[in-house]
Design an enzyme around this catalytic site. Structure first.
Site, PDB file in Angstrom:
ATOM      1  N   SER A   4       8.817   0.217  -7.781  1.00  0.00           N
ATOM      2  CA  SER A   4       9.017   0.535  -9.184  1.00  0.00           C
ATOM      3  C   SER A   4       8.596   1.978  -9.466  1.00  0.00           C
ATOM      4  O   SER A   4       9.120   2.903  -8.866  1.00  0.00           O
ATOM      5  CB  SER A   4       8.258  -0.474 -10.053  1.00  0.00           C
ATOM      6  N   ASP A  25      13.423  -5.115 -10.059  1.00  0.00           N
ATOM      7  CA  ASP A  25      12.118  -4.501  -9.763  1.00  0.00           C
ATOM      8  C   ASP A  25      11.412  -5.134  -8.554  1.00  0.00           C
ATOM      9  O   ASP A  25      11.295  -6.355  -8.463  1.00  0.00           O
ATOM     10  CB  ASP A  25      11.233  -4.633 -11.005  1.00  0.00           C
TER      11      ASP A  25
END
Length: 354
Positions: free
Chosen positions: A92, A204
């Site tokens: 991320s 993610d």
């Protein structure tokens, strides 16, 4: 005739008698005497044991949206103390910082870019059932910063960790479009639209690997330094949508993340829990908190690296001793018969112990 003083005469003339015995053995041989044989050459066959390789530092940069600016502060202190990471893994927000660092930028250049960054350059709102942010701007921004180099051509080995939406499989991207890999790794479910790569969709990486310790280890890191900036449930709800989603992801991945985090050699936790996940105005504070946390962890990093260096130096010494013994045995086996007899009498030390 019996010797009245046993041992005296033998001791006095032991070396001449031995020499005479050797000469007699040579003269009485049934075969013509061979020319003198030089001691076996040892220098040409000496095995050179390589020095212990340098310790390879790997850094695992965790997710945390705007808190990810803390990663820059951590990298600054690692470089300043001689522990610049050789391999980089990011999840991320960690993948954004990781990609730029792996491209060849040092920590001060990263800080300059962080301070100059305009949030509008990485956020493209587009209403969709999959999310509010398309993510194309983030992909383009990263590719521009790395000069459109694919991941395998970056200055340092780098992987971006994402989650395959179809089956929840952890995916570590190490080749191909750098910006696209970072976009996939950063696609917070419900905020960013899933990224389509090949026949799969990705979201993610924090869902399955909040801090990608295993990915850094797989890149060949000897010492993995993990940077954990993830949100923790502290008895109160975040004040914004992105914060709520980030904390939800953190809670989901917390148990899984704890097991992976335990496999790191050193864990650095910058004090950024009070910073908003979408608050880019606090980037300077996040960088400073990263610096402070890294400095606090420096004694442990030094101890871990020193211990590993000592272990490797010991392994090199043992390998050298073994190589020397093998060489000596080869020397002993290659001696002539005369040299072997002389060696038994202590007159030949051409194959002395190393």
């Amino acid at each position: 005739m019996t010797n009245r003083f046993p041992g005296t005469r033998l001791t006095l003339f032991s070396r001449p008698l031995t020499s005479l015995l050797l000469a007699t053995l040579a003269a009485c041989s049934s075969t013509p005497p061979s020319p003198p044989t030089a001691a076996p050459e040892t220098t040409a066959t000496t095995a050179t044991t390589p020095a212990a390789p340098p310790i390879k530092i790997g850094i695992a940069l965790g997710g945390g949206a705007a808190k990810g600016f803390a990663h820059i502060g951590v990298i600054k202190m690692l470089e300043a103390n001689g522990f610049a990471p050789a391999v980089v893994a990011g999840t991320s927000a960690g993948s954004v910082v990781g990609a730029l660092y792996a491209s060849g930028l040092n920590a001060f250049a990263l800080q300059e870019k962080a301070i100059a960054m305009d949030e509008a350059n990485i956020r493209d709102l587009q209403w969709s059932s999959g999310g509010l942010v398309l993510g194309q701007k983030l992909e383009d921004y990263v590719n521009e910063q790395v000069h459109h180099k694919p991941m395998e051509q970056l200055a340092k080995p780098f992987v971006a960790v994402a989650t395959r939406l179809e089956d929840g499989e952890r995916t570590a991207f190490a080749r191909g479009n750098t910006g696209q890999a970072v976009r996939a790794s950063s696609s917070v479910p419900g905020v960013f639209q899933p990224v389509s790569i090949g026949k799969y969709h990705y979201v993610d990486g924090g869902v399955v690997s909040p801090v990608p310790v295993d990915a850094a280890r797989q890149l060949g890191a000897d010492v993995v330094i993990a940077v954990d900036i993830s949100s923790k449930a502290r008895g109160k709800a975040p004040g914004d949508m992105l914060g709520t989603l980030n904390q939800s992801i953190a809670i989901m991945g917390q148990k899984l993340g704890q097991a992976e985090l335990a496999r790191a050699d050193v864990i650095i936790r910058p004090k950024v829990l009070d910073l908003g996940s979408a608050d880019f105005s606090q980037r300077a504070t996040a960088i400073v908190e990263g610096e402070k946390a890294a400095l606090a962890a420096m004694p442990k990093i030094r101890e871990r690296v020193a211990r590993l260096q000592a272990e490797r130096a010991r392994a090199v010494r043992l390998a050298q001793q073994k190589a020397a013994e093998v060489q000596r045995q080869a020397c002993l086996d290659n001696r002539s018969r005369l040299q072997k007899v002389a060696g038994m009498a202590g007159l030949d030390d051409s194959c002395a112990h190393p």
